[in-house]
Motif scaffolding. Sequence first.
Motif, mmCIF file in Angstrom:
data_model
loop_
_atom_site.group_PDB
_atom_site.id
_atom_site.type_symbol
_atom_site.label_atom_id
_atom_site.label_comp_id
_atom_site.label_asym_id
_atom_site.label_seq_id
_atom_site.Cartn_x
_atom_site.Cartn_y
_atom_site.Cartn_z
ATOM 1 N N HIS A 82 0.821 -1.212 0.000
ATOM 2 C CA HIS A 82 0.000 0.000 0.000
ATOM 3 C C HIS A 82 0.859 1.269 0.000
ATOM 4 O O HIS A 82 0.784 2.110 0.895
ATOM 5 N N CYS A 83 1.684 1.371 -1.027
ATOM 6 C CA CYS A 83 2.424 2.591 -1.328
ATOM 7 C C CYS A 83 1.957 3.044 -2.714
ATOM 8 O O CYS A 83 1.724 2.214 -3.588
ATOM 9 N N GLU A 84 1.847 4.347 -2.932
ATOM 10 C CA GLU A 84 1.165 4.814 -4.138
ATOM 11 C C GLU A 84 2.087 5.209 -5.286
ATOM 12 O O GLU A 84 1.629 5.630 -6.329
ATOM 13 N N GLN A 85 3.402 5.073 -5.117
ATOM 14 C CA GLN A 85 4.312 5.177 -6.259
ATOM 15 C C GLN A 85 5.071 3.865 -6.409
ATOM 16 O O GLN A 85 4.877 3.155 -7.383
ATOM 17 N N THR A 86 5.925 3.567 -5.453
ATOM 18 C CA THR A 86 6.691 2.326 -5.500
ATOM 19 C C THR A 86 6.783 1.713 -4.115
ATOM 20 O O THR A 86 6.695 2.391 -3.096
ATOM 21 N N GLY A 87 7.027 0.397 -4.108
ATOM 22 C CA GLY A 87 7.361 -0.256 -2.847
ATOM 23 C C GLY A 87 8.814 -0.007 -2.498
ATOM 24 O O GLY A 87 9.143 0.383 -1.384
ATOM 25 N N ILE A 88 9.697 -0.246 -3.481
ATOM 26 C CA ILE A 88 11.134 0.000 -3.316
ATOM 27 C C ILE A 88 11.610 0.792 -4.519
ATOM 28 O O ILE A 88 11.363 0.399 -5.663
ATOM 29 N N VAL A 89 12.289 1.915 -4.283
ATOM 30 C CA VAL A 89 12.760 2.775 -5.364
ATOM 31 C C VAL A 89 14.252 3.034 -5.179
ATOM 32 O O VAL A 89 14.768 2.975 -4.053
ATOM 33 N N GLY A 90 14.941 3.333 -6.286
ATOM 34 C CA GLY A 90 16.351 3.690 -6.161
ATOM 35 C C GLY A 90 16.924 4.144 -7.487
ATOM 36 O O GLY A 90 16.663 3.531 -8.524
ATOM 37 N N ARG A 91 17.697 5.207 -7.475
ATOM 38 C CA ARG A 91 18.396 5.702 -8.658
ATOM 39 C C ARG A 91 19.883 5.747 -8.359
ATOM 40 O O ARG A 91 20.334 6.587 -7.581
ATOM 41 N N MET A 92 20.618 4.799 -8.866
ATOM 42 C CA MET A 92 22.069 4.737 -8.727
ATOM 43 C C MET A 92 22.512 4.293 -7.334
ATOM 44 O O MET A 92 23.544 3.669 -7.172
ATOM 45 N N GLY A 93 21.726 4.611 -6.303
ATOM 46 C CA GLY A 93 22.089 4.227 -4.946
ATOM 47 C C GLY A 93 21.864 2.765 -4.634
ATOM 48 O O GLY A 93 22.251 2.290 -3.564
ATOM 49 N N ALA A 94 21.217 2.023 -5.552
ATOM 50 C CA ALA A 94 20.907 0.614 -5.295
ATOM 51 C C ALA A 94 21.965 -0.341 -5.827
ATOM 52 O O ALA A 94 21.830 -1.557 -5.664
ATOM 53 N N VAL A 95 23.015 0.156 -6.464
ATOM 54 C CA VAL A 95 24.001 -0.723 -7.105
ATOM 55 C C VAL A 95 24.544 -1.758 -6.119
ATOM 56 O O VAL A 95 24.718 -1.486 -4.931
ATOM 57 N N PHE A 96 24.762 -2.979 -6.637
ATOM 58 C CA PHE A 96 25.355 -4.088 -5.882
ATOM 59 C C PHE A 96 24.491 -4.536 -4.696
ATOM 60 O O PHE A 96 24.988 -5.200 -3.784
ATOM 61 N N SER A 97 23.220 -4.181 -4.707
ATOM 62 C CA SER A 97 22.343 -4.496 -3.579
ATOM 63 C C SER A 97 21.612 -5.815 -3.795
ATOM 64 O O SER A 97 21.564 -6.361 -4.906
#
Length: 696
Positions: A336-351
């Motif tokens: 129940h999130c209205e854009q994304t559950g999990i978001v990331g721009r460049m900060g998610a690398v190698f995750s």
Amino acid sequence: MIYYVNVNAKFEGNGSQASPFKSINQAASLAKAGDQVIVAPGIYREKVIPRSGGSEDKPVIYKSEKPLAAVITGSEILKDWKKFKGDVWTAKVDNSIFGGYNPYTSYVCGDWYFAPTVRHTGCVVLNGRMMYEASSMDECLEGKADPCAWNLKESEYKWFCQQEGECEGLMPQTLLHNKNSEYFVNAQAKKIESGKYTVFYCNFKGLDPNKEEVEIFVRRNCFMPEENGLNYITVSGFKICNGATTWAPPASYQDGLIGPHWSKGWIMEDLEVFNSRCCGISLGKYRDDENDMYFYTKHVKSPTQMERDAVCRGQYHGWTKENIGSHTIRRCHVHHCEQTGIVGRMGAVFSTIEDCHIHHICNSQQLGGAETAGIKLHAAIDVLIQRNKIHDCIMGIWLDWEAQGARVTQNLLYNNQRPEGREAAKGAMFSTDVFVEVGHGPTTIDNNLLLSKVSVTIPSQGIAIIHNLITGSFSLINSGVDSIVNGQREPRYTPYHIRHRTEVAGFMTILHGDDRIYNNIFVQNFPVTHKEKTAADADYEECGTAAFDIFPTYEDWISNFMMDKEPDMGALGTYHFGHLPVWLSGNAYFNGANICKHEKEKFVEEKNSAKLELVNNQEKDDKVSLKNNLKALLGDYTTRVISTQLLGLAFEPEERFENRDGSDIIFNKDFFGRHRGSKVLPGPFTELEDLIELTD
């Protein structure tokens, strides 16, 4: 050092077990590398702002003493409701409660936001569920269902707000990306902020709000640092909810209910994250005022150029493997999130994102635009997404740009589509299980159940699709990349990177192809209602691989470059910018699923129908099982083991389909992690049974 926190302690303490702090923030202001913060059960109405990070061997740990018993919330209870008219009640709150950020004078807007109606970043929550914002008093009074909402009944519960002294019904109705509308919104906000109170009107559909639990979003985030570079923080076992988060496109400082922003090595585990106006968990992006919401504020560069700028500027802001990413999100329940559950721009690398349950994302359809999915990542370099259950989202997983080295494996995705007969909201995206956009690969999608109407959307190249059960279609094949502007093609050049690094190696448009499709089961499980549509469309409905007929085989492709004389660079241009080859083998086709003309080794069942039924037992903790008759239909058909050595190199980055540590992948483990042995079946299972329990 161990700090203890208990919101229900009688007196403010010193953080010891005998005399705990009453707020988590008090401990967060002191906790340093190697320290732990143990939080007792209770509701913590605060934004936790860590002041220090840890190190890989000495993280800072925040832990709920009992799993999910400590709740960090961005909301406050709103009482003293008075009957207004019909089912609508009213109450007001002094704006001093909001501090410097009033969610009821702040709007959801920015780059890649396409919805025609402006919404506030705040929200009203009734008995734990977000209500729907009305754009006028009349709409609130009517309390009618929104024809675009995925849950029609829930959409009847409306809220509307005004600032004290504001003209009745006044609210910006449309968001047009030009100076005039921007001026209008800003001028309106200045006027609104002069009010002393926010006045709420809510249609509770016959309920008495003084007897129910009614809360309003007050804080923008629940657990986020204000500084970049706070590394190695672990957050474990909390409920985190009710945040007035802002729209989080890729060229912005993305926020969520919880997130590390621009840092390394966070672990977020065993959390329940829900009720975010926009995003739940944000893996973020660096802060850069010169490139923040660039298109929305300046308009003069194309959106694609803005994103290329963001990638290159990231190098200046420390975007390296040593500094950024390598986060872990595990066993989290995000909904129940209205854009994304999990978001990331460049900060998610190698995750790594693993063993999570993600559902009901972007269902209200009150917000719309790109960046909407259960998981939405830009630059998912060497990201591992495994063993997640993702359903009832506008999209399941969306890997946008630079999904180089990403692997999507052992996930269960289903029902990621609008309910039958529901209207598409203006500005809303299409639906799919997995969307890999304008990447050069290598990207690996293996051992998943992809059971929505559209299973895989790939306006990309360099994709390996191996051992999946696929009941929907491929879409945006040879499409969804370039535009025709001013009568000429405007290619969308995107970056590719040094292998297993963030440093940019080059830019190139998408040639399409360079795909490997091995050992999948394709079952046409949905009716085809639009025969005229092709796989170049986002909502194509035919299951199978015939869309790959347009690409050459490797033998045909490479023959263009095998010249007896010295190669002519100009003459080879036709082939340098032509389609790349594809490889297919070992796939099984049922119920009329279409077949690529290039595939020689395959299984085709033409007489008997495959029957698949996903059973969701809500009485047993939403356990999901699959009824099927595939075992009887496949008989003794087997295929071969697929490995890194067979798959070769993704063309543009010249990188193998391998693990992020550079080791080979041998696809000899199935959806459950069981060893395949010498008998290799197509699809995600080592063994087929008539009833397969998919979740524990």
